[in-house]
Design a protein around this motif. Structure first.
Motif, mmCIF file in Angstrom:
data_model
loop_
_atom_site.group_PDB
_atom_site.id
_atom_site.type_symbol
_atom_site.label_atom_id
_atom_site.label_comp_id
_atom_site.label_asym_id
_atom_site.label_seq_id
_atom_site.Cartn_x
_atom_site.Cartn_y
_atom_site.Cartn_z
ATOM 1 N N PHE A 1 -2.825 0.613 -0.760
ATOM 2 C CA PHE A 1 -4.048 1.296 -0.308
ATOM 3 C C PHE A 1 -4.072 1.546 1.205
ATOM 4 O O PHE A 1 -4.316 2.652 1.641
ATOM 5 N N LEU B 1 -6.271 0.952 3.500
ATOM 6 C CA LEU B 1 -7.531 1.451 4.043
ATOM 7 C C LEU B 1 -7.968 0.584 5.219
ATOM 8 O O LEU B 1 -7.651 -0.605 5.285
ATOM 9 N N PRO C 1 -14.171 -0.867 1.870
ATOM 10 C CA PRO C 1 -13.094 -1.188 0.920
ATOM 11 C C PRO C 1 -13.336 -2.448 0.090
ATOM 12 O O PRO C 1 -13.033 -2.471 -1.105
ATOM 13 N N GLY D 1 -9.827 -1.961 -6.969
ATOM 14 C CA GLY D 1 -8.511 -1.482 -6.553
ATOM 15 C C GLY D 1 -8.305 -0.020 -6.904
ATOM 16 O O GLY D 1 -7.759 0.751 -6.107
ATOM 17 N N GLN E 1 -10.246 2.066 -4.464
ATOM 18 C CA GLN E 1 -9.590 2.100 -3.156
ATOM 19 C C GLN E 1 -8.405 3.059 -3.163
ATOM 20 O O GLN E 1 -8.193 3.812 -2.201
ATOM 21 N N GLN E 2 -7.632 3.050 -4.243
ATOM 22 C CA GLN E 2 -6.477 3.939 -4.296
ATOM 23 C C GLN E 2 -6.916 5.394 -4.367
ATOM 24 O O GLN E 2 -6.272 6.276 -3.794
ATOM 25 N N ALA F 1 -7.669 6.422 -0.978
ATOM 26 C CA ALA F 1 -6.406 6.660 -0.266
ATOM 27 C C ALA F 1 -5.836 8.030 -0.611
ATOM 28 O O ALA F 1 -5.261 8.714 0.252
#
Length: 261
Positions: A95, A97, A153, A158, A161-162, A165
């Motif tokens: 990620f 971030l 974040p 997850g 978050q991806q 990204a």
């Protein structure tokens, strides 16, 4: 028409030859999946394309423009690296971030920084930043995250978050979007939501390179597949041909091992 030409790329770390004579091309609007065992050179290849690593030999061309030529020192100036990276958007495994920024701020930060170099920035600062913010919100909506723009974040799963990204990588409108094992840090139940986004981008003819261990996904979504082993390209061709009817024994052995796991 080829948007990317990679010609005879080599990369060594000490005496270890990580990439050996890597050559391939990618057409505008195509998705290329790169598969292979851990240590085969897949991630190093992506890092060379994004100029996070400098190849020891070879050429990289985007849209017919030579971005790197090992025989031309002018293409290796450090001052030009940032411009070259703008051709590629990279989505990392983990990620990456900024924890102190919201989802929207993570998406817009790079473009905001670049906008400060515009000659009209001071005069039109408010309008420029508002346009960037609007574009960022649109990208988050495209990722199914319009209600998460103000979240940090640590407040996101997850998979979310991806997807942030991915939106961040798209924000600078790169010629080629690169994914480095985009689901490897995700629990199985979150993998599907990220693959769904990538599948949608492929349907929209986004030019992509995807390093992945998701064989069924590569077969169904990618136009072309490259199988790498020990730093070399063993086999490349149409996705279904390589995965369902591999010509090379090393490819067959890898796919058989994968199907057994």
């Amino acid at each position: 028409m080829a948007i990317l030409d990679v010609q005879h790329i080599e990369k060594h770390f000490g005496d270890t030859k990580v990439l050996q004579d890597i050559s391939f091309s990618l057409d505008q609007g195509q998705a290329l999946a790169i598969i292979g065992s851990s240590g085969s050179g897949k991630t190093t290849l992506l890092r060379c394309l994004n100029f996070l690593e400098t190849p020891d030999h070879g050429r990289i061309l985007v849209g017919g423009e030579t971005l790197f030529d090992s025989d031309d020192p002018a293409t290796q100036r450090e001052s030009e690296v940032r411009k070259k990276r703008l051709h590629f958007g990279l989505v990392f495994q983990s990620f990456n971030l900024f924890p102190q920024y919201t989802a929207l701020q993570n998406v817009t930060l790079a473009k905001e920084l670049l906008s400060q170099e515009r000659p009209d920035f001071k005069q039109n600062k408010k309008a420029i930043l508002e346009e960037i913010r609007t574009e960022g919100l649109s990208l988050l909506e495209k990722m199914g995250l319009s209600d998460r723009a103000g979240h940090y974040p640590h407040q996101l799963s997850g998979g979310q978050q991806q997807r942030v990204a991915i939106a961040r990588a798209l924000a600078l409108s790169p010629d080629i979007l690169c994914f480095d094992e985009p689901t490897s840090a995700l629990d199985p139940e979150l993998t599907g939501e990220v693959l769904k986004v990538i599948r949608s981008l492929a349907e929209q003819k986004t030019t992509m390179i995807i390093v992945t261990h998701e064989m069924a996904f590569a077969r169904d979504v990618a136009d072309q597949v490259i199988f790498m082993d020990s730093g070399v390209i063993v086999e490349q061709g149409p996705a279904r041909e390589v995965i369902e009817r591999p010509r090379e024994e090393r490819t067959r052995q890898f796919l058989n091992r994968y199907s057994e796991n």
